[in-house]
Design an enzyme around this catalytic site. Structure first.
Site, PDB file in Angstrom:
ATOM      1  N   SER A   1       4.227   1.158   7.852  1.00 40.06           N
ATOM      2  CA  SER A   1       3.941   2.498   7.328  1.00 40.06           C
ATOM      3  C   SER A   1       3.212   3.313   8.391  1.00 40.06           C
ATOM      4  O   SER A   1       3.338   4.537   8.447  1.00 40.06           O
ATOM      5  CB  SER A   1       3.076   2.397   6.072  1.00 40.06           C
ATOM      6  OG  SER A   1       3.653   1.493   5.161  1.00 40.06           O
ATOM      7  N   ARG A   2       2.449   2.642   9.232  1.00 41.76           N
ATOM      8  CA  ARG A   2       1.666   3.344  10.258  1.00 41.76           C
ATOM      9  C   ARG A   2       2.526   3.840  11.420  1.00 41.76           C
ATOM     10  O   ARG A   2       2.041   4.615  12.247  1.00 41.76           O
ATOM     11  CB  ARG A   2       0.540   2.439  10.780  1.00 41.76           C
ATOM     12  CG  ARG A   2      -0.573   2.238   9.765  1.00 41.76           C
ATOM     13  CD  ARG A   2      -1.781   1.549  10.389  1.00 41.76           C
ATOM     14  NE  ARG A   2      -2.935   1.590   9.518  1.00 41.76           N
ATOM     15  CZ  ARG A   2      -3.330   0.579   8.728  1.00 41.76           C
ATOM     16  NH1 ARG A   2      -2.637  -0.547   8.701  1.00 41.76           N
ATOM     17  NH2 ARG A   2      -4.399   0.699   7.978  1.00 41.76           N
TER      18      ARG A   2
ATOM     19  N   GLN B   1     -10.547  -2.456   2.038  1.00 41.65           N
ATOM     20  CA  GLN B   1     -10.119  -3.172   3.238  1.00 41.65           C
ATOM     21  C   GLN B   1     -10.084  -2.280   4.472  1.00 41.65           C
ATOM     22  O   GLN B   1      -9.708  -2.726   5.550  1.00 41.65           O
ATOM     23  CB  GLN B   1      -8.755  -3.842   3.024  1.00 41.65           C
ATOM     24  CG  GLN B   1      -7.578  -2.897   2.912  1.00 41.65           C
ATOM     25  CD  GLN B   1      -6.317  -3.619   2.485  1.00 41.65           C
ATOM     26  OE1 GLN B   1      -6.204  -4.105   1.363  1.00 41.65           O
ATOM     27  NE2 GLN B   1      -5.353  -3.723   3.385  1.00 41.65           N
TER      28      GLN B   1
ATOM     29  N   HIS C   1       9.037   0.931   3.381  1.00 44.95           N
ATOM     30  CA  HIS C   1      10.108   0.913   4.387  1.00 44.95           C
ATOM     31  C   HIS C   1      10.938  -0.355   4.166  1.00 44.95           C
ATOM     32  O   HIS C   1      10.686  -1.120   3.216  1.00 44.95           O
ATOM     33  CB  HIS C   1       9.504   0.983   5.792  1.00 44.95           C
ATOM     34  CG  HIS C   1       8.405  -0.011   6.040  1.00 44.95           C
ATOM     35  ND1 HIS C   1       8.632  -1.369   6.133  1.00 44.95           N
ATOM     36  CD2 HIS C   1       7.065   0.146   6.168  1.00 44.95           C
ATOM     37  CE1 HIS C   1       7.494  -1.991   6.336  1.00 44.95           C
ATOM     38  NE2 HIS C   1       6.510  -1.098   6.345  1.00 44.95           N
TER      39      HIS C   1
ATOM     40  N   TYR D   1       4.157   3.902   0.844  1.00 46.23           N
ATOM     41  CA  TYR D   1       4.898   4.480   1.973  1.00 46.23           C
ATOM     42  C   TYR D   1       5.896   3.436   2.482  1.00 46.23           C
ATOM     43  O   TYR D   1       5.853   2.990   3.616  1.00 46.23           O
ATOM     44  CB  TYR D   1       3.984   5.010   3.078  1.00 46.23           C
ATOM     45  CG  TYR D   1       4.628   6.214   3.723  1.00 46.23           C
ATOM     46  CD1 TYR D   1       4.678   7.423   3.048  1.00 46.23           C
ATOM     47  CD2 TYR D   1       5.251   6.123   4.961  1.00 46.23           C
ATOM     48  CE1 TYR D   1       5.321   8.523   3.595  1.00 46.23           C
ATOM     49  CE2 TYR D   1       5.905   7.211   5.504  1.00 46.23           C
ATOM     50  CZ  TYR D   1       5.934   8.408   4.816  1.00 46.23           C
ATOM     51  OH  TYR D   1       6.578   9.497   5.352  1.00 46.23           O
TER      52      TYR D   1
ATOM     53  N   MET E   1       0.844  -1.201   0.000  1.00 44.89           N
ATOM     54  CA  MET E   1       0.000   0.000   0.000  1.00 44.89           C
ATOM     55  C   MET E   1       0.881   1.254   0.000  1.00 44.89           C
ATOM     56  O   MET E   1       0.406   2.349   0.311  1.00 44.89           O
ATOM     57  CB  MET E   1      -0.932  -0.009   1.204  1.00 44.89           C
ATOM     58  CG  MET E   1      -1.929  -1.169   1.146  1.00 44.89           C
ATOM     59  SD  MET E   1      -3.469  -0.853   1.998  1.00 44.89           S
ATOM     60  CE  MET E   1      -2.893  -0.599   3.662  1.00 44.89           C
TER      61      MET E   1
ATOM     62  N   HIS F   1       9.250  -3.692   3.376  1.00 44.48           N
ATOM     63  CA  HIS F   1       8.882  -3.876   1.966  1.00 44.48           C
ATOM     64  C   HIS F   1      10.120  -4.193   1.119  1.00 44.48           C
ATOM     65  O   HIS F   1      10.080  -5.065   0.258  1.00 44.48           O
ATOM     66  CB  HIS F   1       8.231  -2.604   1.407  1.00 44.48           C
ATOM     67  CG  HIS F   1       6.948  -2.217   2.079  1.00 44.48           C
ATOM     68  ND1 HIS F   1       6.817  -1.072   2.823  1.00 44.48           N
ATOM     69  CD2 HIS F   1       5.731  -2.807   2.118  1.00 44.48           C
ATOM     70  CE1 HIS F   1       5.588  -0.969   3.286  1.00 44.48           C
ATOM     71  NE2 HIS F   1       4.896  -2.012   2.878  1.00 44.48           N
TER      72      HIS F   1
HETATM   73  P1  AMP Z   1       1.467  -3.014   3.464  1.00 44.85           P
HETATM   74  O1  AMP Z   1       2.054  -2.022   2.529  1.00 44.85           O
HETATM   75  O2  AMP Z   1       1.581  -2.623   4.906  1.00 44.85           O
HETATM   76  O3  AMP Z   1       0.099  -3.465   3.059  1.00 44.85           O
HETATM   77  O4  AMP Z   1       2.395  -4.313   3.363  1.00 44.85           O
HETATM   78  C1  AMP Z   1       2.710  -4.906   2.145  1.00 44.85           C
HETATM   79  C2  AMP Z   1       3.483  -6.176   2.399  1.00 44.85           C
HETATM   80  O5  AMP Z   1       4.652  -5.881   3.138  1.00 44.85           O
HETATM   81  C3  AMP Z   1       2.684  -7.203   3.234  1.00 44.85           C
HETATM   82  O6  AMP Z   1       2.931  -8.502   2.753  1.00 44.85           O
HETATM   83  C4  AMP Z   1       3.273  -7.012   4.613  1.00 44.85           C
HETATM   84  O7  AMP Z   1       3.185  -8.163   5.427  1.00 44.85           O
HETATM   85  C5  AMP Z   1       4.717  -6.693   4.289  1.00 44.85           C
HETATM   86  N1  AMP Z   1       5.331  -5.996   5.415  1.00 44.85           N
HETATM   87  C6  AMP Z   1       4.849  -4.928   6.089  1.00 44.85           C
HETATM   88  N2  AMP Z   1       5.657  -4.616   7.115  1.00 44.85           N
HETATM   89  C7  AMP Z   1       6.672  -5.515   7.100  1.00 44.85           C
HETATM   90  C8  AMP Z   1       7.828  -5.738   7.910  1.00 44.85           C
HETATM   91  N3  AMP Z   1       8.093  -4.967   8.954  1.00 44.85           N
HETATM   92  N4  AMP Z   1       8.642  -6.765   7.595  1.00 44.85           N
HETATM   93  C9  AMP Z   1       8.385  -7.571   6.535  1.00 44.85           C
HETATM   94  N5  AMP Z   1       7.317  -7.415   5.727  1.00 44.85           N
HETATM   95  C10 AMP Z   1       6.467  -6.399   6.010  1.00 44.85           C
END
Ligand code: AMP
Length: 290
Positions: free
Chosen positions: A186-187, A61, A34, A32, A30, A37
């Site tokens: 991201s949060r 979602q 880090h 932003y 989504m 990702h």
């Molecule tokens: P999001 O952008 O938060 O929806 O996350 C996208 C993908 O990155 C999802 O598969 C998350 O589980 C993964 N993700 C988010 N935070 C982490 C993290 N700290 N370590 C590893 N993968 C992450």
């Protein structure tokens, strides 16, 4: 690296690479971005020929009153991160490209979607399952890279892939953490400096639960929950623990008999401050107690 906005364009690109024998990987995000990702991107690129990163803040979602509007967005920043991590394409559709007018179809994964996060965020996993299906149908990846950080989401997606015969393999990658132990998210940008420091306690109490189960041979989930809630109250009173559950890692059922349980134990939690809501988890193997 190229940016693609249209579903038909990403479908054509994926078809082209696949018919030339190349392996295509998808890292859905989504934005932003880090290091959590980027760790997925690096692994995905290492194990495949073509890496497509999707950046899409999926409205379906988010529940009413959740943070869809204020979810952090910075495409220019994300672009550079993807490029540095070796992505070949960013798939960045607009909402009206992903959701045409009056959609009637959606994907529902019943049972596991209603537990843990699903109890607090009803409908959340229907939104996740639907958007991931749409992303998979757009990108048609050989492999899909997901982070352990979202343990329940991974179980929902893996179940969906199996039950709906989707031709993609899900690869789960470890959670990347700050030095303090706080899971990257991201949060985390919503947190004040003080909250960020204190949020490290969340990882500590996950490990404390693991220690109590494996070292102390404590088989009383209620006692464990009480103990870790006490720690959180003392060290980070601004965090409200929404749940702290000890479950198996397939059906997400609470382990009622910890003594006799053998297999992967998942401890997951959600905690909330005024500014944000964080989730985290750990998984470890437990043998039956002698
Ligand atoms: P999001 O952008 O938060 O929806 O996350 C996208 C993908 O990155 C999802 O598969 C998350 O589980 C993964 N993700 C988010 N935070 C982490 C993290 N700290 N370590 C590893 N993968 C992450």
């Amino acid at each position: 690296m190229k940016v693609i906005k249209e579903i038909s364009a990403v479908q054509d690109i994926s078809d082209y690479y696949k018919c030339t024998g190349k392996k295509v990987a998808l890292v859905p995000t989504m934005g932003y971005l880090h290091q959590g990702h980027t760790s997925l991107m690096i692994k995905a690129k290492d194990e495949n020929d073509i890496l497509i990163v999707s950046i899409f803040v999926n409205p379906t979602q988010f529940g009413k009153g959740e943070d869809f509007d204020k979810y952090p967005r910075d495409f220019a920043r994300d672009y550079h991160i993807c490029e540095k991590a070796g992505a070949d394409y960013i798939f960045n559709p607009e909402t009206d490209e992903m959701y045409k007018e009056n959609p009637a179809a959606s994907v529902v994964i019943s049972g596991i979607s209603d537990k843990l996060e699903g109890r607090i965020r009803p409908g959340h996993f229907n939104g996740v399952a639907t958007v991931v299906t749409k992303l998979l149908n757009a990108v048609k990846p050989d492999k899909l890279y997901l982070g352990q950080k979202d343990a329940q989401q991974n179980i929902v997606i893996k179940k969906m892939i199996t039950d709906l015969n989707i031709d993609t393999k899900a690869v789960i990658c470890e959670t990347m953490r700050e030095e303090s132990g706080l899971a990257m998210s991201s949060r985390n940008t919503y947190l004040t400096n003080d909250e960020k420091k204190k949020a490290a306690v969340l990882y500590f109490i996950l490990n404390e639960g693991k220690r109590m189960i494996l070292k102390d041979k404590n088989t009383n989930a209620e006692e464990i929950r009480k103990h870790v809630s006490g720690i959180l109250k003392e060290k980070a009173p601004e965090f409200e623990l929404q749940y702290y559950e000890i479950t198996d890692n397939t059906e997400l059922n609470e382990i009622t008999d910890l003594k006799d349980f053998e297999g992967d134990v998942l401890i997951s939690l959600a905690a909330k401050t005024i500014s944000t809501r964080l989730i985290d988890n750990i998984i470890f193997y437990k043998k039956k107690d002698e």
